[in-house]
Design an enzyme around this catalytic site. Structure first.
Site, mmCIF file in Angstrom:
data_model
loop_
_atom_site.group_PDB
_atom_site.id
_atom_site.type_symbol
_atom_site.label_atom_id
_atom_site.label_comp_id
_atom_site.label_asym_id
_atom_site.label_seq_id
_atom_site.Cartn_x
_atom_site.Cartn_y
_atom_site.Cartn_z
ATOM 1 N N ARG A 229 5.141 0.740 9.990
ATOM 2 C CA ARG A 229 5.812 0.135 8.847
ATOM 3 C C ARG A 229 5.675 -1.383 8.955
ATOM 4 O O ARG A 229 5.782 -1.955 10.047
ATOM 5 C CB ARG A 229 7.299 0.530 8.809
ATOM 6 N N GLU A 258 5.427 -5.326 1.705
ATOM 7 C CA GLU A 258 5.380 -4.124 0.860
ATOM 8 C C GLU A 258 6.735 -3.809 0.244
ATOM 9 O O GLU A 258 7.774 -3.968 0.880
ATOM 10 C CB GLU A 258 4.972 -2.908 1.707
ATOM 11 N N HIS A 289 -1.929 0.623 3.134
ATOM 12 C CA HIS A 289 -1.053 1.742 3.510
ATOM 13 C C HIS A 289 -1.741 3.086 3.241
ATOM 14 O O HIS A 289 -1.191 3.979 2.594
ATOM 15 C CB HIS A 289 0.279 1.657 2.750
#
Length: 314
Positions: A229, A258, A289
């Site tokens: 992440r 993001e 991603h």
């Protein structure tokens, strides 16, 4: 009475078809706002999501008949898990579905960085034939360190078996090491690692974990791969380490900027200075991603979710 399931994100068709064949009643709504979904969620026993919006307390308070939330992905950070579980709602995720894809992507990033593949390709397309400046490194003989030794970390370690590398893992859980990776203390981890790969969820404990202090604690200059992440890394600190040479290169499939939906990057008027550096850096590889985003994982994620929902009702 058959359970009614609301699908608020599109997924592989097999998920819908197999649930229907098993006797569930499917409904879809890919466009309504969160408030509009909340107004009707009491009609459903199950919900299938990816990451369109956060399942928070306000949503869960209106979901008075909800028995399960199934996220077609690995993480559950878009759900208030503690509150959902206090309401006896079962949480279902599918890390088994895309762990192989993430492992292959992580390995691909390392090999691209080590061999300057992206840089060399761009230079040749621009008419430049530069051999010496694109001399590469070999992975053999290096120590690869994996933080987070769950589904993703284990799959990545398995991919490294064909290389003559030492693989170390660090995890908050004890006794997770196996034949593919030796679990060590964090002190030993920082002393030995040449390549760092992150395979951790985004939690209060991991938020901004990789900062200047963390990076400078490693004994050797290192390469960093992040397919976990984006908010686990402080981008400005990573950039400073790239500039000083403490980080030799970075492969980032996820970015601090993001949106939680993972569908867009950022919508600010100006590009953050640290991100602008990443865009121009030759020793950085960026992907949107997509580490777990293969044709095979698309199908496998859906199958895992179907199997777990059916098992819940069997």
């Amino acid at each position: 009475m058959a359970a009614h399931i609301l699908h608020i994100d599109s997924n592989h068709l097999l998920l819908w078809d197999q649930l229907e064949q098993a006797g569930f009643v499917n409904h879809e709504d890919f466009t309504s706002s969160k408030a509009e979904i909340e107004a009707k969620i009491h009609d459903y026993q199950g919900i299938v999501i990816r990451s369109r919006f956060k399942i928070d307390k306000a949503f869960l308070d209106k979901a008075t008949n909800l028995k399960f939330i199934a996220r077609v992905g690995a993480g559950l950070e878009s759900i208030d898990c503690e509150y959902a579980q206090s309401k006896n709602i079962v949480l279902i995720a599918a890390p088994e579905g895309n762990r192989n894809a993430v492992a292959e992507h992580s390995l691909g990033m390392i090999l691209s960085l080590f061999n300057n593949l992206n840089q060399a390709d761009a230079e040749i397309r621009a008419g430049h034939w530069n051999r010496e400046s694109n001399r590469g490194h070999e992975l053999d003989g290096k120590t690869v360190g994996i933080i987070g030794y769950g589904n993703m970390g284990k799959a990545f370690a398995k991919k490294l078996r064909g290389f003559d590398v030492d693989v170390l893992c660090y995890d908050i859980q004890e006794n997770v090491g196996d034949e593919n990776a030796q679990q060590v203390s964090f002190a030993e981890f920082q002393e030995k690692v040449d390549v760092l790969s992150l395979h951790i969820p985004w939690t209060p404990e991991t938020d901004k974990m990789v900062d200047a202090t963390f990076i400078n604690g490693f004994a050797k200059p290192l390469w960093i791969i992040n397919t976990s992440r984006g908010k686990n890394i402080v981008t400005a600190d990573l950039v400073a380490a790239l500039q000083s040479g403490k980080v030799r290169g970075a492969g980032l499939d996820v970015l601090e900027y993001e949106k939680l939906s993972f569908e867009t990057l950022f919508q600010e008027a100006t590009t953050p200075e640290a991100f602008q550096y990443l865009l121009n850096a030759k020793n950085v590889i960026l992907t949107p991603h997509i580490a777990g985003w293969t044709f095979e994982s698309h199908e496998r994620l859906a199958q895992v979710i179907v199997d777990k929902i059916k098992a819940l009702y069997s």
